[in-house]
Design a protein around this motif. Sequence first.
Motif, short mmCIF file in Angstrom:
data_model
loop_
_atom_site.label_atom_id
_atom_site.label_comp_id
_atom_site.label_asym_id
_atom_site.label_seq_id
_atom_site.Cartn_x
_atom_site.Cartn_y
_atom_site.Cartn_z
N UNK A 176 40.92 6.91 18.92
CA UNK A 176 40.01 6.61 20.04
C UNK A 176 40.70 5.89 21.20
N UNK A 177 41.71 5.07 20.90
CA UNK A 177 42.42 4.37 21.98
C UNK A 177 43.57 5.20 22.55
N UNK A 178 43.77 6.43 22.00
CA UNK A 178 44.78 7.38 22.48
C UNK A 178 46.21 6.94 22.23
N UNK A 179 46.40 5.95 21.35
CA UNK A 179 47.73 5.41 21.13
C UNK A 179 48.51 6.08 20.01
N UNK A 180 47.84 6.84 19.16
CA UNK A 180 48.55 7.49 18.06
C UNK A 180 47.78 8.72 17.59
N UNK A 181 48.45 9.51 16.79
CA UNK A 181 47.89 10.72 16.19
C UNK A 181 48.02 10.60 14.68
N UNK A 182 46.98 11.03 13.98
CA UNK A 182 47.06 11.17 12.53
C UNK A 182 47.00 12.66 12.22
N UNK A 183 47.97 13.15 11.45
CA UNK A 183 48.09 14.58 11.20
C UNK A 183 47.95 14.87 9.71
N UNK A 184 47.26 15.97 9.39
CA UNK A 184 47.05 16.39 8.01
C UNK A 184 48.08 17.46 7.65
N UNK A 234 44.43 15.16 25.87
CA UNK A 234 44.17 13.73 25.92
C UNK A 234 43.05 13.43 26.91
N UNK A 235 42.50 12.23 26.85
CA UNK A 235 41.33 11.87 27.66
C UNK A 235 41.61 11.95 29.15
N UNK A 236 42.85 11.69 29.56
CA UNK A 236 43.19 11.69 30.98
C UNK A 236 43.45 13.11 31.51
N UNK A 237 43.51 14.09 30.64
CA UNK A 237 43.77 15.46 31.07
C UNK A 237 45.19 15.66 31.56
N UNK A 238 46.15 14.93 30.98
CA UNK A 238 47.54 15.04 31.40
C UNK A 238 48.41 15.82 30.41
N UNK A 239 48.00 15.84 29.13
CA UNK A 239 48.84 16.45 28.10
C UNK A 239 48.00 17.28 27.13
N UNK A 268 53.75 20.18 19.26
CA UNK A 268 54.31 20.37 20.60
C UNK A 268 53.47 19.61 21.61
N UNK A 269 54.13 19.07 22.62
CA UNK A 269 53.46 18.41 23.73
C UNK A 269 53.72 19.20 25.01
N UNK A 270 52.66 19.53 25.73
CA UNK A 270 52.76 20.23 27.01
C UNK A 270 52.18 19.34 28.11
N UNK A 271 52.84 19.33 29.25
CA UNK A 271 52.29 18.62 30.41
C UNK A 271 51.34 19.56 31.16
N UNK A 272 50.33 18.97 31.79
CA UNK A 272 49.33 19.72 32.55
C UNK A 272 49.54 19.46 34.03
N UNK A 303 52.09 7.41 20.00
CA UNK A 303 52.02 8.18 21.24
C UNK A 303 52.25 7.28 22.45
N UNK A 304 53.12 7.72 23.36
CA UNK A 304 53.32 7.04 24.63
C UNK A 304 52.33 7.63 25.62
N UNK A 305 51.39 6.83 26.09
CA UNK A 305 50.33 7.34 26.98
C UNK A 305 50.89 7.87 28.29
N UNK A 306 51.98 7.30 28.77
CA UNK A 306 52.51 7.66 30.09
C UNK A 306 53.35 8.94 30.04
N UNK A 307 54.19 9.07 29.03
CA UNK A 307 55.06 10.24 28.94
C UNK A 307 54.46 11.33 28.06
N UNK A 308 53.51 10.98 27.23
CA UNK A 308 52.93 11.92 26.29
C UNK A 308 53.72 12.08 25.01
N UNK A 309 54.92 11.51 24.94
CA UNK A 309 55.82 11.72 23.81
C UNK A 309 55.25 11.13 22.52
N UNK A 310 55.53 11.83 21.41
CA UNK A 310 55.12 11.38 20.09
C UNK A 310 56.35 10.93 19.31
N UNK A 311 56.13 9.97 18.40
CA UNK A 311 57.20 9.48 17.54
C UNK A 311 56.67 9.35 16.13
#
Length: 356
Positions: free
Chosen positions: A304-312, A256-261, A273-277, A324-332
């Motif tokens: 671009x706003x880092x709020x969601x992911x589109x997957x193929x 992610x842009x913030x370098x957190x996940x 999978x989501x990994x914390x940095x 996507x939750x920007x603070x926790x990194x969690x996806x739904x």
Amino acid sequence: MLLYVGGYNPSGTPSIQGLKLIQSANQTEFKPIATDNQLDNASYLLYVASIKQLFAVSEINNADGANSGWVAQYDLTQPQQPKLVARQLSQGGNPCHLAWLNQHLICSNYSGGNFADFNTKHSVELLPAQTCIQHSGSSVISDRQSQAHVHSVTASPDNAFFVVADLGADKLVSYRFSQTGAIEQVFSLTMPAGSGPRHCAFHPNGKSLYVANELNNTISQVQVNPTTGELALCATLPALAPNNSNHSYPAEVLVDQQGKFVYLSNRGDDSISCFTIAPNSQALSFRSSCSTGGQFPRHFALSPNQDFIVVANQQSDNIRLLNRDRHSGALTLTETLFAVNAPSCVCFITNESSLP
């Protein structure tokens, strides 16, 4: 918000699909805006905002009777009306990835075991490749690693150098452009035998590189000297949760842009999978996993706003939207989806100011 999806196609049917993502308080949906059937198997797309051009590979190995695929260029000055501008040989069989740095378009050729450099400094229109760098080598998995298989090129955040992932030879190789424009090898790192490095993503500070290892179902952190481009393996972790023994083939990896996940798609487990940095060491630790709502998630992209992911989801013939939750990194996983034949790449169309 606009995006293009590339994928595999029966001959004569579209391999590129343009979509508009419409979001409202009550509904989110994909609306088709354009298709293109001039290129077969457009398995990877790259949009360059500074010149408003979309580049695509044609993942074949017999273009014009040569052991090559195609690299195509589409003008997106009018984003909803793609116009094919040029098409050039990729200089190797089954091109599978594109990268952009310093006005150079670099194409990875999987079967060819090489990468080709298209220098666009003197012409916006794509001209034949000026340079082709051949890799050699093999590794321990005979049916996948009998020869070099260049799978991707990843530019450093400052574009000082780029890293080539060679799945067949189990190597990461860094290169740079000399003052005369020649491509110079900087460093070669041998990865664990049978790992099969596929795609990579840099931390924003340029000091760590995260590697999706397709063949042994892992993700690696590689330390990078941002000045010299030298590489050193730090750690390798399972791609899935510690208690998950599913056989899987990691594909795309993003930071992610913030370098957190770090996010990693898993074909087989059909998850991301989501990994914390860690803030100081940039080391990874597994955080969570989210279903992609389909089979064989080949690729995904962060909005671009880092709020969601589109997957193929390649084998389910659809794309899905994950919040996507920007603070926790969690996806739904959401209910939003769109049917696309064998999608393999998602590419958001952004203006230059909104790029990371």
